[in-house]
Scaffold this motif. Structure first.
Motif, short mmCIF file in Angstrom:
data_model
loop_
_atom_site.label_atom_id
_atom_site.label_comp_id
_atom_site.label_asym_id
_atom_site.label_seq_id
_atom_site.Cartn_x
_atom_site.Cartn_y
_atom_site.Cartn_z
N TRP A 1 73.54 -13.56 -7.80
CA TRP A 1 73.35 -14.98 -8.10
C TRP A 1 74.40 -15.80 -7.33
N PRO A 2 74.09 -16.21 -6.10
CA PRO A 2 75.08 -16.94 -5.27
C PRO A 2 75.57 -18.25 -5.90
N GLN A 3 74.77 -18.85 -6.78
CA GLN A 3 75.19 -20.12 -7.39
C GLN A 3 76.39 -19.94 -8.33
N LEU A 4 76.76 -18.70 -8.62
CA LEU A 4 77.93 -18.44 -9.46
C LEU A 4 79.24 -18.52 -8.68
N SER A 5 79.18 -18.74 -7.38
CA SER A 5 80.41 -18.77 -6.58
C SER A 5 81.31 -19.93 -6.99
N GLY A 6 80.73 -21.01 -7.54
CA GLY A 6 81.53 -22.14 -7.99
C GLY A 6 81.99 -22.04 -9.43
N ARG B 1 82.81 -17.54 -24.22
CA ARG B 1 82.05 -18.79 -24.26
C ARG B 1 81.95 -19.33 -22.84
N TYR B 2 81.13 -20.33 -22.67
CA TYR B 2 81.04 -21.00 -21.38
C TYR B 2 81.23 -22.48 -21.59
N ALA B 3 81.69 -23.16 -20.56
CA ALA B 3 81.89 -24.61 -20.62
C ALA B 3 81.26 -25.21 -19.36
N PRO C 1 85.27 -27.27 -12.85
CA PRO C 1 84.01 -26.56 -12.56
C PRO C 1 83.46 -25.90 -13.82
N ASP C 2 82.25 -25.38 -13.71
CA ASP C 2 81.71 -24.56 -14.80
C ASP C 2 82.67 -23.40 -15.04
N ARG C 3 82.82 -23.04 -16.32
CA ARG C 3 83.76 -21.96 -16.65
C ARG C 3 83.11 -20.97 -17.60
N VAL C 4 83.42 -19.71 -17.38
CA VAL C 4 83.06 -18.64 -18.31
C VAL C 4 84.39 -18.09 -18.82
N ILE C 5 84.57 -18.13 -20.14
CA ILE C 5 85.82 -17.71 -20.76
C ILE C 5 85.54 -16.44 -21.56
N GLN D 1 77.33 -14.98 -21.27
CA GLN D 1 77.86 -16.32 -21.01
C GLN D 1 77.26 -16.94 -19.75
N VAL D 2 77.07 -16.14 -18.72
CA VAL D 2 76.42 -16.63 -17.50
C VAL D 2 74.99 -17.03 -17.80
N ALA D 3 74.30 -16.25 -18.62
CA ALA D 3 72.92 -16.58 -18.99
C ALA D 3 72.88 -17.91 -19.74
N GLY D 4 73.82 -18.11 -20.65
CA GLY D 4 73.87 -19.38 -21.36
C GLY D 4 74.17 -20.54 -20.43
N LEU D 5 75.05 -20.31 -19.49
CA LEU D 5 75.42 -21.35 -18.54
C LEU D 5 74.24 -21.74 -17.65
N LEU D 6 73.48 -20.75 -17.21
CA LEU D 6 72.33 -21.00 -16.33
C LEU D 6 71.05 -21.32 -17.09
N GLY D 7 71.06 -21.15 -18.41
CA GLY D 7 69.87 -21.42 -19.21
C GLY D 7 68.80 -20.37 -19.06
#
Length: 155
Positions: A58-63, A96-98, A105-109, A136-142
């Motif tokens: 998932w390249p969009q996770l680079s940020g 969690r994710y923010a 930036p988007d954050r996964v904690i 958490q990544v799934a929640g962030l990306l929906g």
């Protein structure tokens, strides 16, 4: 007949042995041995490995910023959370994710201590860390966790 003991003069030479005649101690393990790595550093590596694995797919996770904290905040509202825990007020979250806001930036904690307490072995810990990161990544990306990692929940 009391002979006083003369005071000892300080020895100008550097000390090469301890008081038991052994050499001075060095580090327990050399830095390249895994024993020299702290538990927190090893946990950070697990999160980094999991994030790298997902970023390749998932390249969009680079940020996205992946962060490890020791424990979740005691009062989530004070930390800027929008709501309470997902599993209820008595549960302890593993991560969690923010969403990005205020220039962050988007954050996964990922919370280290709750995961370490639930995992019995090193392999269990690695698996649980990866599952938490995937959730958490799934929640962030929906998306569903199974679409992020097809092996999610199989082990």
């Amino acid at each position: 007949m009391n002979n006083p003991v003369p005071p000892r003069r300080p020895d100008p030479r550097p000390r090469r042995r301890d008081r038991h005649g052994r050499g001075m101690r060095g580090p327990v393990a050399p830095p390249q041995v895994p024993l020299a790595m702290s538990r927190a550093d090893a946990f950070d590596d697990l999160v980094r490995d999991s994030a790298d694995r997902l970023e390749r797919k998932w390249p969009q996770l680079s940020g996205v910023e992946f962060v490890v904290q020791d424990v979740p905040p005691a009062q989530p509202e004070a930390d800027g959370w929008d709501g309470l825990w997902d599993d209820g007020p008595d549960s302890v979250p593993l991560g969690r994710y923010a969403q990005a806001r205020d220039g962050r930036p988007d954050r996964v904690i990922v919370y280290r201590r709750p995961i370490e307490l639930r995992a019995k072995t090193r392999d269990d810990r690695a698996l649980l860390v990866h599952e938490v990161v995937v959730e958490q990544v799934a929640g962030l990306l929906g998306l569903a966790p199974e679409s992020i990692d097809p092996r999610y929940g199989q082990d």
